[in-house]
Each structure stands twice: as C-alpha cells, then as structure tokens.
Motif scaffolding. Sequence first.
Motif: not given
Length: 192
Positions: A167-192
């Motif tokens: 699959l074109e681009g597969a040689e660069h791998g895949d990425v995993e992103y995550a957001l733990p509850r404690e970071e979300w609860a602490a508001g450590q990112y911009e919410r809408d």
Amino acid sequence: MHVHLITARLRLRRFTGDDAAALATLHGDPQVMRHIDDGRPVACTVVERETLPALLREYDQLPSGFGCFAAEERATDAFVGWFSLRPAASRGLAGGTELGYRLVPAAWGHGYATEGARALIRHGFEGLDVERIVATTMTVNVASRRVMEKAGLRLVRTFFEEWPEYLEGAEHGDVEYALPREEWAAGQYERD
C-alpha cells in the motif's frame, strides 16, 4: 431516526438500512479509501451485504453509546460520512476505545472531522466513562493526523505492520494517537 449526538453543524445518528447507497458511495471512493485497509475502494455489493449489516449489528452487540454513526449536515441533511467510537480493534493497538471517522471528499477541509471527533471524545469521557481514546492512521495521512491533533489526541508511537499487499506509503508505518481521561479532564488541550 435515532439521533446519537448533535454538534453545531452535524447530527450523528444510527445507520439504517436506507443508508446503503450513501455508505457505498463513501466506501467506494478511491480518495476516501487510499489510506484505509488495502487502499482500494469497496464494492457496492460488499457494503450492502457485509459492511452495513455489520454496522447495524454493532448497535445490539456493543454497549449502549458505542458504534458507528452516520454524520449529516444539520442545515441540509446531507450525508457527510461517519464517526465511530468502539473498543479498540485496529492492528497494533493494545486497548482503549478507538475513535474513527470517514468523510466524503466534499466535506474535507471544512472542520467537520474535528467537530465530530471532539463530540465523540467528549461523549466517551463524559457519557461512557472510557479511560483512554486512541486512533490510528498511516504516517503519510497528514490530514487525518491533523484532525487527531486538533481533537486533542497526542502522538504515542509509530509502528509497522505486515501487509499482504503493498500500500503506497506503508513503508513509513502507521501512527497511534491517544488521549487519556486524566489529560482530557485536566483540560490539557483546546476544547471547542
């Protein structure tokens, strides 16, 4: 119509049997599918006989509030794609609740993906009591990665999977992103 969530511009609702044509158009689009699964469009018959029935079964099989939801523009009722929140099942994930989305190309670049993703993240933490939300994409899928970042998820790792066909681009791998509850609860990112 069973409405799941409402955002400023979107309505997320359960799929029905009447959604076969819209779902087949989405999954049959080469642009949409180029970074997903084997990178090929899915045949209309496969969507009608396998994909849609599987999505409908999930509403009974998964705990309430989880599943894949059709996304419509509130102003026009136009189908723009889908958003999902399910127990993590993608290759390489070790757990968590997985966020997914797929939009028609006409909806790209309008902020719908971020809006829907943020709504499901909020729903996951506030309404479903999940501990960690994860998402994956190909490393080369810059647009999807940006949506994940704008929705508050952080890059966790790059990983490599064996694919039966190149699959074109597969040689660069895949990425995993995550957001733990404690970071979300602490508001450590911009919410809408």
